[in-house]
Design a protein around this motif. Sequence first.
Motif, mmCIF file in Angstrom:
data_model
loop_
_atom_site.group_PDB
_atom_site.id
_atom_site.type_symbol
_atom_site.label_atom_id
_atom_site.label_comp_id
_atom_site.label_asym_id
_atom_site.label_seq_id
_atom_site.Cartn_x
_atom_site.Cartn_y
_atom_site.Cartn_z
ATOM 1 N N LYS A 97 0.852 -1.186 0.000
ATOM 2 C CA LYS A 97 0.000 0.000 0.000
ATOM 3 C C LYS A 97 0.894 1.244 0.000
ATOM 4 C CE LYS A 97 -3.765 -2.356 2.411
ATOM 5 N NZ LYS A 97 -4.649 -2.387 3.593
ATOM 6 N N LEU A 98 1.113 1.806 -1.172
ATOM 7 C CA LEU A 98 2.072 2.899 -1.323
ATOM 8 C C LEU A 98 1.481 4.219 -0.831
ATOM 9 C CD1 LEU A 98 3.506 2.183 -4.898
ATOM 10 C CD2 LEU A 98 4.038 1.057 -2.722
ATOM 11 N N LEU A 99 2.356 5.061 -0.257
ATOM 12 C CA LEU A 99 2.018 6.426 0.140
ATOM 13 C C LEU A 99 3.059 7.367 -0.440
ATOM 14 C CD1 LEU A 99 1.209 6.008 3.955
ATOM 15 C CD2 LEU A 99 -0.434 6.119 2.082
ATOM 16 N N PHE A 100 2.603 8.498 -0.966
ATOM 17 C CA PHE A 100 3.513 9.525 -1.484
ATOM 18 C C PHE A 100 3.286 10.764 -0.623
ATOM 19 C CE2 PHE A 100 2.843 6.454 -4.758
ATOM 20 C CZ PHE A 100 4.100 6.295 -5.341
ATOM 21 N N LYS A 101 4.200 10.977 0.316
ATOM 22 C CA LYS A 101 3.982 11.918 1.405
ATOM 23 C C LYS A 101 4.882 13.129 1.259
ATOM 24 C CE LYS A 101 3.829 11.950 6.490
ATOM 25 N NZ LYS A 101 4.028 11.151 7.705
ATOM 26 N N SER A 102 4.291 14.311 1.455
ATOM 27 C CA SER A 102 5.048 15.555 1.460
ATOM 28 C C SER A 102 4.596 16.403 2.645
ATOM 29 C CB SER A 102 4.863 16.295 0.135
ATOM 30 O OG SER A 102 5.751 17.390 0.038
ATOM 31 N N ARG A 103 4.958 17.676 2.638
ATOM 32 C CA ARG A 103 4.682 18.528 3.796
ATOM 33 C C ARG A 103 3.183 18.735 4.006
ATOM 34 N NH1 ARG A 103 7.713 22.299 6.824
ATOM 35 N NH2 ARG A 103 6.532 24.065 7.643
ATOM 36 N N TYR A 104 2.457 18.975 2.914
ATOM 37 C CA TYR A 104 1.036 19.293 3.036
ATOM 38 C C TYR A 104 0.126 18.140 2.625
ATOM 39 C CZ TYR A 104 3.043 23.994 3.106
ATOM 40 O OH TYR A 104 3.799 25.090 3.405
ATOM 41 N N ALA A 105 0.638 17.227 1.823
ATOM 42 C CA ALA A 105 -0.247 16.252 1.184
ATOM 43 C C ALA A 105 0.311 14.846 1.237
ATOM 44 C CB ALA A 105 -0.476 16.654 -0.279
ATOM 45 N N ASP A 135 -9.681 20.380 -7.137
ATOM 46 C CA ASP A 135 -9.035 20.934 -8.336
ATOM 47 C C ASP A 135 -7.737 20.199 -8.645
ATOM 48 O OD1 ASP A 135 -11.072 22.746 -8.578
ATOM 49 O OD2 ASP A 135 -9.977 24.404 -7.633
ATOM 50 N N ALA A 136 -6.942 19.949 -7.599
ATOM 51 C CA ALA A 136 -5.613 19.350 -7.814
ATOM 52 C C ALA A 136 -5.688 17.886 -8.220
ATOM 53 C CB ALA A 136 -4.766 19.497 -6.556
ATOM 54 N N MET A 137 -6.740 17.176 -7.785
ATOM 55 C CA MET A 137 -6.857 15.746 -8.077
ATOM 56 C C MET A 137 -7.900 15.442 -9.147
ATOM 57 S SD MET A 137 -4.539 14.364 -6.195
ATOM 58 C CE MET A 137 -4.937 12.616 -6.288
ATOM 59 N N ALA A 138 -8.366 16.449 -9.852
ATOM 60 C CA ALA A 138 -9.390 16.244 -10.875
ATOM 61 C C ALA A 138 -8.907 15.244 -11.923
ATOM 62 C CB ALA A 138 -9.744 17.574 -11.536
ATOM 63 N N GLY A 139 -9.760 14.275 -12.231
ATOM 64 C CA GLY A 139 -9.428 13.286 -13.244
ATOM 65 C C GLY A 139 -8.582 12.134 -12.764
ATOM 66 N N SER A 140 -8.266 12.082 -11.484
ATOM 67 C CA SER A 140 -7.431 11.017 -10.938
ATOM 68 C C SER A 140 -8.270 10.069 -10.090
ATOM 69 C CB SER A 140 -6.299 11.591 -10.081
ATOM 70 O OG SER A 140 -5.574 10.559 -9.452
ATOM 71 N N ASP A 141 -7.935 8.792 -10.143
ATOM 72 C CA ASP A 141 -8.595 7.796 -9.301
ATOM 73 C C ASP A 141 -7.874 7.605 -7.965
ATOM 74 O OD1 ASP A 141 -10.523 7.265 -11.224
ATOM 75 O OD2 ASP A 141 -9.273 5.756 -12.209
ATOM 76 N N MET A 142 -6.772 8.307 -7.789
ATOM 77 C CA MET A 142 -6.007 8.168 -6.554
ATOM 78 C C MET A 142 -6.634 8.981 -5.436
ATOM 79 S SD MET A 142 -2.073 8.303 -7.925
ATOM 80 C CE MET A 142 -1.445 7.098 -9.089
ATOM 81 N N ALA A 163 0.212 18.645 -6.549
ATOM 82 C CA ALA A 163 0.544 18.345 -7.940
ATOM 83 C C ALA A 163 1.838 17.550 -8.044
ATOM 84 C CB ALA A 163 0.651 19.638 -8.745
ATOM 85 N N ALA A 164 2.815 17.912 -7.212
ATOM 86 C CA ALA A 164 4.099 17.200 -7.247
ATOM 87 C C ALA A 164 3.938 15.760 -6.791
ATOM 88 C CB ALA A 164 5.122 17.931 -6.372
ATOM 89 N N MET A 165 3.175 15.532 -5.708
ATOM 90 C CA MET A 165 2.977 14.169 -5.217
ATOM 91 C C MET A 165 2.120 13.351 -6.177
ATOM 92 S SD MET A 165 4.720 13.705 -2.494
ATOM 93 C CE MET A 165 5.927 14.710 -3.383
ATOM 94 N N ALA A 169 3.359 9.931 -7.979
ATOM 95 C CA ALA A 169 2.585 8.696 -7.840
ATOM 96 C C ALA A 169 2.200 8.132 -9.203
ATOM 97 C CB ALA A 169 1.337 8.958 -7.005
ATOM 98 N N GLU A 170 1.804 8.994 -10.126
ATOM 99 C CA GLU A 170 1.413 8.534 -11.455
ATOM 100 C C GLU A 170 2.604 7.986 -12.224
ATOM 101 O OE1 GLU A 170 -2.449 11.491 -12.145
ATOM 102 O OE2 GLU A 170 -0.490 12.035 -12.975
ATOM 103 N N GLU A 171 3.759 8.600 -12.029
ATOM 104 C CA GLU A 171 4.972 8.111 -12.697
ATOM 105 C C GLU A 171 5.333 6.712 -12.210
ATOM 106 O OE1 GLU A 171 9.727 9.291 -13.021
ATOM 107 O OE2 GLU A 171 8.259 10.778 -12.341
ATOM 108 N N VAL A 172 5.261 6.492 -10.898
ATOM 109 C CA VAL A 172 5.561 5.169 -10.352
ATOM 110 C C VAL A 172 4.510 4.154 -10.801
ATOM 111 C CG1 VAL A 172 5.716 3.823 -8.224
ATOM 112 C CG2 VAL A 172 6.844 6.055 -8.375
ATOM 113 N N ALA A 173 3.240 4.554 -10.774
ATOM 114 C CA ALA A 173 2.166 3.637 -11.148
ATOM 115 C C ALA A 173 2.263 3.207 -12.604
ATOM 116 C CB ALA A 173 0.814 4.290 -10.885
#
Length: 340
Positions: A97-105, A135-142, A163-165, A169-173
């Motif tokens: 179960k992958l997590l892509f973690k940053s300061r805010y998200a 807005d930032a996750m529009a069109g994503s199933d994540m 957007a960065a996270m 995540a999409e690049e790894v997926a």
Amino acid sequence: MNGRQVLLDHIGQREAAALMVDGLLHDLLIDGDAPRPGTVYRAVTDRPVPGQGGIFLKTPDGAAYLRGVKGIGAGETLQVQVTGYAEPGKAIPVTHKLLFKSRYAIVTPDAPGLNLSRSIKDDDVRDTLMEIAHDAMAGSDMGLILRSVAADAAPDDIAEDVAAMRSLAEEVAADAGSGPEVLLEGDGPHVLAWRDWVAPADVVTQAGCFEDQGVLDAVDAACGARQILPGGASLFIEQTRALVAVDVNTGADGSFAAGLRANLACARALPAALRVRGLGGQITIDLAPMPKKERRSFEAALRAALRDDDVDTVMAGWTPLGHFELQRKRARLPLAEVMA
């Protein structure tokens, strides 16, 4: 010095970050040679362990162990993420179960939905953050979790972070390779300090700041077993292969309440002492003598101290001999090992 300081420097050739609170070393991160937590592998399944509900995996950094999986045979390719540091001689602990973690998200590919930290109570702030998330996750199933620090951040900074996270995540997926490979390195101490030490603090980045601000002296002291507590009591913290033993001593105080005072001081100081020393696993505390009726006071003080600790710790309870046990995630490398 009073207040909080985040210091970014190196110890030898190793990147390191220190958090000083009122002149005392409150937390310490040092890069080691083991795979960092957060590292993402493309791994190949090797040997199932049906009796334990897990499977061994092949990674570029050696064997890894994945728990809680069923229906996976040898030779399959999986994406997994390092969750902590392995005990000596054991496989790297990982999760699928992958997590892509940053300061805010935190982007959660396997857990759809948009969520906010429960600590954000203001309805207007929550509405604003949910708009940013949509807005930032529009069109994503994540999925996405906005952390508590986002409540006080600029909207553009939050959107940029998400957007960065998401991109990461999409690049790894999208990886479609075969064979063991590192897909993403875990964050190093300087990034972790920016990501997780979010309370207001003075940030010092000059080379040599560890020596100038007393961090190196505090690290040297933490390499020893003894730690002085307020009031003249002390702790002895010693690691064995099986567990970490903590012994509480009252010192010169011979009063009736000396044991309780020492034990409460231990409860308040122990989480930081374990963090700085990078110790986890089974923790057994040999407390100073005190009446049984005071055990709840000790538990309450320890629970309060652990509330501000970012390392997952379970209060397992009392043993028949009167010791208190904890089970703590191995989130850091032992300081003695890194400094050897």
